[in-house]
Design an enzyme around this catalytic site. Sequence first.
Site, PDB file in Angstrom:
ATOM      1  N   ASP A 142       2.539   1.887   3.282  1.00 21.03           N
ATOM      2  CA  ASP A 142       3.431   0.868   3.857  1.00 21.03           C
ATOM      3  C   ASP A 142       4.867   1.248   3.558  1.00 21.03           C
ATOM      4  O   ASP A 142       5.760   0.975   4.361  1.00 21.03           O
ATOM      5  CB  ASP A 142       3.230  -0.516   3.201  1.00 21.03           C
ATOM      6  N   HIS A 175       0.883  -1.175   0.000  1.00 18.82           N
ATOM      7  CA  HIS A 175       0.000   0.000   0.000  1.00 18.82           C
ATOM      8  C   HIS A 175       0.917   1.221   0.000  1.00 18.82           C
ATOM      9  O   HIS A 175       2.035   1.159   0.531  1.00 18.82           O
ATOM     10  CB  HIS A 175      -0.847   0.094   1.274  1.00 18.82           C
TER      11      HIS A 175
HETATM   12  C1  XLS Z   1      -7.702  -6.953   4.137  1.00 19.04           C
HETATM   13  C2  XLS Z   1      -7.160  -7.099   2.794  1.00 19.04           C
HETATM   14  C3  XLS Z   1      -6.006  -6.177   2.454  1.00 19.04           C
HETATM   15  C4  XLS Z   1      -5.802  -6.117   0.966  1.00 19.04           C
HETATM   16  C5  XLS Z   1      -4.977  -4.973   0.500  1.00 19.04           C
HETATM   17  O1  XLS Z   1      -8.465  -7.773   4.637  1.00 19.04           O
HETATM   18  O2  XLS Z   1      -6.808  -8.430   2.598  1.00 19.04           O
HETATM   19  O3  XLS Z   1      -4.861  -6.572   3.118  1.00 19.04           O
HETATM   20  O4  XLS Z   1      -5.217  -7.293   0.496  1.00 19.04           O
HETATM   21  O5  XLS Z   1      -5.534  -3.757   0.821  1.00 19.04           O
END
Ligand code: XLS
Length: 441
Positions: free
Chosen positions: A109, A106
Amino acid sequence: MIILGNTEFFKGIGKIPFEGKESDNPLAYKYYDEKKVVAGKKLKDHLKFAVAYWHTFGNNGTDPFGAATRGFNWNLPKDPIDAARAKADAAFEFITKMGFHYYCFHDFDIVEEAATLSKSESRLHKITDYLIEKQKASGVKVLWGTANCFSHPRYMNGAATNPDFKVLAHAGAQVKIALDTTMALKGENYVFWGGREGYMSLLNTHMKRELDHLGQFLTLARDYARGQGFKGTFFIEPKPMEPSKHQYDYDAATVVGFLKEYGLQDDFKLNIEVNHATLAQHTFQHELQVAANANMLGSIDANRGDYQNGWDTDQFPNNIYEVTEAMLVFIEAGGLQGGGINFDAKIRRNSTDIEDLFLAHIGGADIFARALIAADRILSNSLYQQLKTNRYASFDQGSGKAFEDGKLSLKDIYQIALSQKTIEPLSGKQELYENIINQYL
Ligand code: XLS
Ligand code: NI
Ligand code: NI
């Protein structure tokens, strides 16, 4: 607390070798031999394992009831760019030692969000330049990027589906910047996961209007990225709930319908997450199959839930039987379209040794490799495919074929039924199918 070294963060752990299933070395692959060819392709190309930046380099063990149980040295630098660089150093060391070739992230991140949008953007530019260098030096690539449009309090009522246009605009800007970042890093795909795109109460929600906004928002994002020359695939990641009470991207079937309704089916595919399937009361393989039916099986977020409780526990995958069933669907669908297998999973709060992160990813890679190998053998050596084909044999010729070809009317079917004397029971043979899987594990 895990306090990692400085220049070498994961001291004492080298590149994870493949040693085969007789090995007792916990820090070795037992099944994942990346060069092994299965169904005409190397395991690494089938599976394209990716490390999730947020869990693996961000999860410090906090939960709603307790504080962090792990500390990371890369968070020590006061300056956010220094911290982001240290985190990138650790990330690339880890990914390289695992022998993986991809990561997913993200926007916030890879660097901490700043107080304003433009400051965040300039931080992202700086860390992007650094990541480009790290990627060049290591050969590690971006499987997909995304924008975190769910953590900040501004998104408490949604991002693209927020009732306040100002918030929608902020999310749009964030997605534009995240797309720019993903493209600068030569990311192969881009993900939308809408944790806040849904509602907490239908009473205050204009659902149709919100869905129209979401369709429009995704259209703008697609048009922008395509205009910039982005050739990758956009993925929607279905999830039924958590953090919202109801999320619009509920499950694969819902998302397929949504994409078709808003004319997005040519650019978007699905990123199926195991634990999200569980939350939607589906199996993982069901979700893969629904996506494959629509020619939209794009990517996988690998993890597992817990059948005794009902939230996204994001544990590392370890159920060989389940993953093998999933890999049958995977192979029969011709694999993933553009994506790979991203370990969207976290070690447990009380897993506090440095090696635990490695053990978790080794286990995850081994389970998928073992399952893929087993599924390939089931498809090529066992009765499995023949049984399935035979089950539908009545549609391969005669009236069944005429029906499939659209050549029969309801009246024709009525006449055929009148002339049928008996209908013999046709066993579903479920236990036999189950035994075949067991035999090939
Ligand atoms: C949350 C999601 C998230 C997505 C990316 O439950 O899995 O981690 O994969 O935003
Ligand atoms: Ni996910
Ligand atoms: Ni999830």
